[in-house]
Design a protein around this motif. Sequence first.
Motif, short mmCIF file in Angstrom:
data_model
loop_
_atom_site.label_atom_id
_atom_site.label_comp_id
_atom_site.label_asym_id
_atom_site.label_seq_id
_atom_site.Cartn_x
_atom_site.Cartn_y
_atom_site.Cartn_z
N LYS A 23 -19.65 26.82 43.27
CA LYS A 23 -19.05 25.90 42.29
C LYS A 23 -17.54 25.95 42.42
CE LYS A 23 -22.35 26.78 38.55
NZ LYS A 23 -22.46 27.39 37.23
N ASP A 24 -16.92 24.81 42.57
CA ASP A 24 -15.45 24.67 42.56
C ASP A 24 -14.73 25.64 43.49
OD1 ASP A 24 -15.87 22.77 40.57
OD2 ASP A 24 -15.72 24.28 38.96
N GLY A 25 -15.22 25.81 44.71
CA GLY A 25 -14.56 26.69 45.67
C GLY A 25 -14.75 28.17 45.39
N LYS A 26 -15.69 28.50 44.52
CA LYS A 26 -16.00 29.90 44.23
C LYS A 26 -17.50 30.10 44.40
CE LYS A 26 -12.31 30.58 40.90
NZ LYS A 26 -11.96 30.95 39.55
N SER A 66 -9.44 28.10 51.85
CA SER A 66 -9.58 26.77 52.43
C SER A 66 -9.96 26.80 53.91
CB SER A 66 -8.28 25.98 52.25
OG SER A 66 -7.22 26.66 52.88
N GLU A 113 -13.72 34.13 45.68
CA GLU A 113 -12.85 33.00 45.99
C GLU A 113 -13.04 32.63 47.46
OE1 GLU A 113 -10.23 31.62 44.01
OE2 GLU A 113 -10.66 32.84 42.25
#
Length: 183
Positions: free
Chosen positions: A46-49, A13, A10
């Motif tokens: 991909k998608d913040g991972k 931000s 993960e």
Amino acid sequence: MSRVGKKPIEIPSTVKVELQGQELKVSGPKGELKVTIHRDIQAELKDGKLFVSPKKGQADQKARGLWGLYRALIFNMVYGAEKGFEKKLEIEGVGYKAAVDGEGLVLNLGFVNPVKIKKPEGITFAVEKNVITVSGISKEAVGQISALIRKAKKAEPYKGKGIKYQGEKVRRKEGKKVVATKK
């Protein structure tokens, strides 16, 4: 199948991850770290991972071992860039003391000369009474410098004098006993 390697990482931000070929750069509020990923391992965002996996056709033992290793290294980089790492060491013994000098740490450990440890880039030292705190963004560098400080004078088993990690148990030995002799 790697149990560690298949877990996605993960990305918080506050941390920015850049992937260019096999070069991975992680930057965050604490600093910036870089790593070159092995040619048998691939990483994709991909998608913040961040997903780490062996390349197609590279399912041999070496690639599977590297898979978990690089996932752990990248996870530690992300964590270090966001929060940082620290280790605490305790000094025990009469006259044993530590002080932060401009370029490093000075340890008085009962030797003729004080032991001087240079501060590498990205590492900070703090001393409060008998506790030395080593902190930085790289888990590897913090652990290496902590081990070097501890190696200067390990805690001995008879009186417990020396340097040890905070919370480390030193197994104590009993000294020699004086036995009365018969005449």
